[in-house]
Design a protein around this motif. Structure first.
Motif, PDB file in Angstrom:
ATOM      1  N   ASN A 156     -13.665   4.327   5.483  1.00  0.00           N
ATOM      2  CA  ASN A 156     -13.096   5.288   6.443  1.00  0.00           C
ATOM      3  C   ASN A 156     -11.825   4.789   7.125  1.00  0.00           C
ATOM      4  OD1 ASN A 156     -14.199   3.395   8.129  1.00  0.00           O
ATOM      5  ND2 ASN A 156     -15.373   4.827   9.357  1.00  0.00           N
TER       6      ASN A 156
ATOM      7  N   MET B  11      -8.902   7.257   7.940  1.00  0.00           N
ATOM      8  CA  MET B  11      -8.945   8.144   9.112  1.00  0.00           C
ATOM      9  C   MET B  11      -8.163   7.575  10.290  1.00  0.00           C
ATOM     10  SD  MET B  11     -12.807   9.799   8.991  1.00  0.00           S
ATOM     11  CE  MET B  11     -13.560   8.430   9.797  1.00  0.00           C
ATOM     12  N   LYS B  12      -7.860   6.288  10.258  1.00  0.00           N
ATOM     13  CA  LYS B  12      -7.134   5.648  11.354  1.00  0.00           C
ATOM     14  C   LYS B  12      -5.623   5.642  11.136  1.00  0.00           C
ATOM     15  CE  LYS B  12     -11.092   2.670  12.138  1.00  0.00           C
ATOM     16  NZ  LYS B  12     -11.643   1.331  11.983  1.00  0.00           N
TER      17      LYS B  12
ATOM     18  N   PRO C 140     -10.687  14.459  15.338  1.00  0.00           N
ATOM     19  CA  PRO C 140     -11.590  13.515  14.665  1.00  0.00           C
ATOM     20  C   PRO C 140     -12.761  14.185  13.946  1.00  0.00           C
ATOM     21  CG  PRO C 140     -11.023  12.712  16.846  1.00  0.00           C
ATOM     22  CD  PRO C 140     -10.467  14.099  16.734  1.00  0.00           C
ATOM     23  N   TYR C 141     -13.303  15.277  14.489  1.00  0.00           N
ATOM     24  CA  TYR C 141     -14.442  15.927  13.820  1.00  0.00           C
ATOM     25  C   TYR C 141     -14.042  16.483  12.455  1.00  0.00           C
ATOM     26  CZ  TYR C 141     -12.809  20.626  15.153  1.00  0.00           C
ATOM     27  OH  TYR C 141     -12.089  21.782  15.286  1.00  0.00           O
TER      28      TYR C 141
ATOM     29  N   LEU D  48     -11.762  15.086  10.453  1.00  0.00           N
ATOM     30  CA  LEU D  48     -11.673  13.931   9.561  1.00  0.00           C
ATOM     31  C   LEU D  48     -13.061  13.431   9.170  1.00  0.00           C
ATOM     32  CD1 LEU D  48      -8.703  12.060  11.267  1.00  0.00           C
ATOM     33  CD2 LEU D  48      -8.641  13.562   9.266  1.00  0.00           C
ATOM     34  N   GLU D  49     -13.996  13.472  10.099  1.00  0.00           N
ATOM     35  CA  GLU D  49     -15.371  13.064   9.806  1.00  0.00           C
ATOM     36  C   GLU D  49     -16.014  14.018   8.794  1.00  0.00           C
ATOM     37  OE1 GLU D  49     -17.205  12.701  13.658  1.00  0.00           O
ATOM     38  OE2 GLU D  49     -15.871  11.052  14.198  1.00  0.00           O
TER      39      GLU D  49
ATOM     40  N   GLN E  37     -14.607  13.004   5.484  1.00  0.00           N
ATOM     41  CA  GLN E  37     -15.168  11.734   5.038  1.00  0.00           C
ATOM     42  C   GLN E  37     -16.553  11.955   4.427  1.00  0.00           C
ATOM     43  OE1 GLN E  37     -13.733   8.830   4.751  1.00  0.00           O
ATOM     44  NE2 GLN E  37     -15.506   7.609   4.241  1.00  0.00           N
ATOM     45  N   ALA E  38     -17.353  12.794   5.047  1.00  0.00           N
ATOM     46  CA  ALA E  38     -18.673  13.100   4.500  1.00  0.00           C
ATOM     47  C   ALA E  38     -18.543  13.751   3.125  1.00  0.00           C
ATOM     48  CB  ALA E  38     -19.443  14.004   5.459  1.00  0.00           C
TER      49      ALA E  38
END
Length: 92
Positions: A3, A6-7, A16-17, A19-20, A23-24
């Motif tokens: 991950n 994402m940074k 951020p939600y 990007l999360e 990622q999932a």
């Protein structure tokens, strides 16, 4: 792919939600065969709608650029296939 992508500084304007969520999806789609991709992405689109997650064209472009920077050669190959599908679906 971990991950760390994402940074990346160029993604700081994306919630951020979102990007999360992506990622999932990256982890969930990792072992899919080509014939499984379209049903998977249809389910993902529905899940995104249910959670009111949408991305602007600028967000999508930034995310793709960052993912390409952080991807392995194998991951790049998978991304190219997915992006080709996306382009094909958009032109219908």
């Amino acid at each position: 792919m971990n991950n760390e992508w994402m940074k990346d500084e160029s993604l700081k304007g994306i919630a951020p939600y979102k990007l999360e969520f992506l990622q999932a999806l990256v982890f969930e789609s990792g072992n899919l065969r080509r014939d499984q991709m379209l049903p998977f992405f249809m389910a993902v689109a529905k899940r995104g709608q249910e959670k009111n997650i949408s991305f602007s064209d600028q967000e999508i472009d930034a995310i793709i650029a960052v993912l390409k920077k952080h991807a392995s050669p194998e991951e790049l190959g998978k991304m190219e296939k997915i992006l080709a599908m996306r382009g094909g679906m958009g032109s219908r």
